[in-house]
Design an enzyme around this catalytic site. Structure first.
Site, mmCIF file in Angstrom:
data_model
loop_
_atom_site.group_PDB
_atom_site.id
_atom_site.type_symbol
_atom_site.label_atom_id
_atom_site.label_comp_id
_atom_site.label_asym_id
_atom_site.label_seq_id
_atom_site.Cartn_x
_atom_site.Cartn_y
_atom_site.Cartn_z
ATOM 1 C CG LEU A 123 -1.789 -1.286 1.315
ATOM 2 C CD1 LEU A 123 -2.923 -0.849 2.546
ATOM 3 C CD2 LEU A 123 -2.642 -1.447 -0.097
ATOM 4 C CB ALA A 133 -2.738 4.984 -2.451
ATOM 5 N NE ARG A 145 0.748 12.355 10.755
ATOM 6 C CZ ARG A 145 0.708 11.327 11.566
ATOM 7 N NH1 ARG A 145 1.146 11.168 13.018
ATOM 8 N NH2 ARG A 145 0.087 9.997 11.137
ATOM 9 C CD GLN A 198 -6.644 3.581 -2.297
ATOM 10 O OE1 GLN A 198 -5.675 3.841 -2.141
ATOM 11 N NE2 GLN A 198 -7.774 3.217 -1.621
ATOM 12 C CG ASP A 239 3.544 4.279 5.670
ATOM 13 O OD1 ASP A 239 3.367 2.839 5.427
ATOM 14 O OD2 ASP A 239 2.675 5.081 5.908
ATOM 15 C CB SER A 278 56.493 23.336 -8.919
ATOM 16 O OG SER A 278 56.797 22.285 -7.880
HETATM 17 C C1 UD1 Z 1 -3.609 1.331 9.824
HETATM 18 C C2 UD1 Z 1 -4.830 0.570 10.321
HETATM 19 C C3 UD1 Z 1 -4.460 0.275 11.868
HETATM 20 C C4 UD1 Z 1 -2.863 0.022 12.044
HETATM 21 C C5 UD1 Z 1 -1.988 1.091 11.460
HETATM 22 C C6 UD1 Z 1 -0.522 0.642 11.549
HETATM 23 C C7 UD1 Z 1 -6.706 0.326 9.025
HETATM 24 C C8 UD1 Z 1 -8.103 0.740 9.073
HETATM 25 N N1 UD1 Z 1 -6.059 0.599 10.155
HETATM 26 O O1 UD1 Z 1 -4.089 2.561 10.026
HETATM 27 O O2 UD1 Z 1 -5.301 -0.751 12.350
HETATM 28 O O3 UD1 Z 1 -2.588 0.179 13.409
HETATM 29 O O4 UD1 Z 1 -2.299 1.189 10.006
HETATM 30 O O5 UD1 Z 1 0.292 1.904 11.079
HETATM 31 O O6 UD1 Z 1 -6.129 -0.062 8.260
HETATM 32 N N2 UD1 Z 1 -3.243 3.695 2.415
HETATM 33 C C9 UD1 Z 1 -3.474 3.607 0.830
HETATM 34 N N3 UD1 Z 1 -4.848 3.993 0.590
HETATM 35 C C10 UD1 Z 1 -5.653 4.636 1.291
HETATM 36 C C11 UD1 Z 1 -5.608 4.469 2.875
HETATM 37 C C12 UD1 Z 1 -4.216 4.100 3.352
HETATM 38 O O7 UD1 Z 1 -2.602 3.281 0.159
HETATM 39 O O8 UD1 Z 1 -6.743 4.665 0.926
HETATM 40 C C13 UD1 Z 1 -1.868 3.351 2.622
HETATM 41 C C14 UD1 Z 1 -0.945 4.362 3.469
HETATM 42 O O9 UD1 Z 1 -0.373 5.026 2.016
HETATM 43 C C15 UD1 Z 1 -0.249 3.645 4.285
HETATM 44 C C16 UD1 Z 1 -0.974 2.523 4.618
HETATM 45 O O10 UD1 Z 1 -1.929 2.244 3.772
HETATM 46 O O11 UD1 Z 1 0.872 3.134 3.581
HETATM 47 C C17 UD1 Z 1 -1.650 2.722 5.877
HETATM 48 O O12 UD1 Z 1 -2.475 4.028 6.045
HETATM 49 P P1 UD1 Z 1 -2.878 4.926 7.134
HETATM 50 O O13 UD1 Z 1 -3.606 5.870 6.917
HETATM 51 O O14 UD1 Z 1 -1.398 5.045 7.837
HETATM 52 O O15 UD1 Z 1 -3.669 3.924 8.183
HETATM 53 P P2 UD1 Z 1 -3.876 4.155 9.682
HETATM 54 O O16 UD1 Z 1 -4.877 5.165 9.849
HETATM 55 O O17 UD1 Z 1 -2.377 4.642 10.418
HETATM 56 CA CA CA Z 2 -0.162 5.128 9.714
#
Ligand code: UD1
Ligand code: CA
Length: 463
Positions: A11, A13, A18, A76, A106, A408
């Protein structure tokens, strides 16, 4: 249930707000490579095929950066949550049947050993879903794990958690193994009735349980492996951990680091045993260092091969060069692309070289520029020698044969050839070829006017 096939979806996207950056956060470098490379390589090491990245924010740059990594891309847009993100990869997976590893781009520090253990854990339990979890003293922001022995029945997100659930210290790392195509059947049934109006990947846990499938969780022994990078403070923390890991690998193979937290060695670099790396050294790209070398403080080496017994003194910069055995370089030397030192050379302070092939034992000890040159063995290049290789339009070559002595402050105006065993007098500007065994001198003869100073002083005092 298990046919041994393994694929990965990564993942990538999300926006990464931050980081406060124009670029996708997964392009920010960690020990020299974009952070997103680490999960891709970990998936490859585990044997995943295909490997798909779900891309959205800054996707053109992301696809360009990962073009060489042999991954597929699934777009996505808009980004409706982690569950929606995985659904976006369904088409590209083309009915894949087997085990699906889900990683986040990440979360770069998971080791191949941990992922192998995770896969083994999932397969021996014949689970439909296995979640990688960790213990956190401060679990804020993470999804909490609702356990039932080795199995789990739900993951609840921070924003949806009740007070009791918020005290749970075991949290979701966001890394999973899923059986496919089962996971997609589950995902299609999931809604977004939650605090964030997102399609949560975590809801597949409950869905799997409702379908009477087995859902397990494996807890990470070292939670630092699952550090997720959301801002630049975490980026620096991850870099420090990775740097330490890289340097410890070299230390176990016989390399000395005077201060392992202050030497910056990129992952692909190779270093021979008994080499000593001082603080502030940067070893980058495809650099290979031999045995018994000394790399002093502040040295930067990129994409270069350094043979055994080479001593590179403080604040020298070496790029795209090949250094033969037992050379002494610096302090403050600048070896640019296409420099070849054949061995036992001395390249001293404020010497710059570029596209210069320099023979055995030849020395240029101070204040010199050698560009577009072919220099033989046992040549002495005097202080302040300059190859004048550029006329404003084109570059020309300087050839110096074996055993030449260049006095030199000499300028060699290329194209020019200096014959074997000849000597160039100090202060010469050489514009024509010099034959072998000759003395070449090209400066105006010195005139001494006796008593001049005394006469001048007298003139002034008479006024
Ligand atoms: C997610 C988990 C949470 C976990 C945490 C760990 C869910 C609902 N929650 O939360 O349980 O403890 O990760 O860090 O999954 N991403 C996409 N497309 C989207 C949304 C996210 O590609 O539409 C990717 C982000 O780029 C990232 C990863 O998914 O690499 C996690 O997304 P993030 O928004 O950080 O999830 P959290 O809300 O932190
Ligand atoms: Ca996260």
């Amino acid at each position: 249930m298990n046919n041994g096939k393994l694929a990965a979806v990564i993942l990538a996207a999300g926006r990464g707000t931050r980081m406060k950056s124009e670029h996708s956060k997964i392009l920010h470098p960690l020990c020299g490579a974009p952070m997103g490379c680490y999960p891709v390589r970990a998936a490859r090491d585990l044997g995943c095929e295909p490997i798909l990245m779900v891309v959205g924010h800054d996707s053109e740059n992301v696809q360009q950066a990962f073009a060489a990594e042999k991954v597929g891309f699934a777009p996505q847009s808009p980004q409706l949550g982690t569950g929606h993100a995985l659904l976006c990869a369904e088409e590209a997976l083309n009915g894949f049947s087997g085990t699906l590893l889900l990683l986040c781009a990440d979360v770069p520090l998971l080791t191949p050993a941990t992922l192998a253990r995770f896969l083994e854990f999932h397969r021996t339990r014949q689970a439909a879903v296995t979640v990688l979890t960790m213990q956190q003293d401060d679990p804020r922001g993470y999804g909490r794990i609702l356990r039932d022995g080795e199995e789990i029945h739900r993951i609840v997100e921070e924003k949806d958690a009740g007070d009791q659930e918020k005290t749970i210290s075991e949290v979701n790392t966001g890394i999973y193994l899923f059986e496919s195509p089962l996971i997609f059947r589950l995902l299609h049934g999931i809604g977004n009735d939650n605090a964030q109006r997102e399609y949560y990947l975590t809801d597949t846990v409950r869905a799997a349980r409702e379908a009477r499938e087995k859902v397990c969780a494996m807890t990470l022994a070292d939670a630092r492996e699952a550090i997720g990078i959301n801002d630049r403070v975490q980026l620096a923390q991850a870099e420090a951990i990775l740097r330490r890991r890289i340097n410890e690998t070299h230390m176990t193979q016989g390399v000395t680091f005077v201060d392992p937290d202050a030497a910056y060695v990129e992952a692909p670099v190779e270093i021979g045993a008994d080499t000593v790396i001082h603080p502030g050294a940067h070893l980058q790209g495809k650099t290979v260092l031999g045995r018994n070398c000394v790399i002093e403080p502040g040295v930067v080496i990129r994409d270069s091969r350094i043979a055994d017994g080479v001593h590179i003194k403080a604040h020298s910069v070496v790029q795209e060069s090949e250094i033969g055995p037992h050379c002494q370089i610096g302090p403050m030397a600048h070896l640019r692309h296409g420099t070849i030192l054949r061995g036992d050379n001395k390249i001293g302070n404020f010497v710059e070289t570029k596209k210069a092939d320099i023979g055995l034992r030849t020395a240029a000890s101070h204040l010199t520029y050698l560009g577009d040159s072919e220099i033989g063995a046992d040549v002495n290049i005097g202080c302040g020698t300059i190859t004048c290789n550029y006329d404003g339009v084109r570059k020309y070559k300087t050839i110096i044969e074996d055993q030449v002595f260049v006095g030199s402050d000499t300028q060699l105006v290329a194209p020019v050839r200096i014959g074997r065993n000849s000597l160039i007098g100090a202060g010469s500007t050489i514009v024509r070829d010099v034959p072998a065994d000759a003395l070449a001198l090209s400066r105006a003869e010195q005139k001494n006017i006796e008593g001049w100073r005394l006469r001048e002083r007298k003139k002034k005092s008479d006024k």
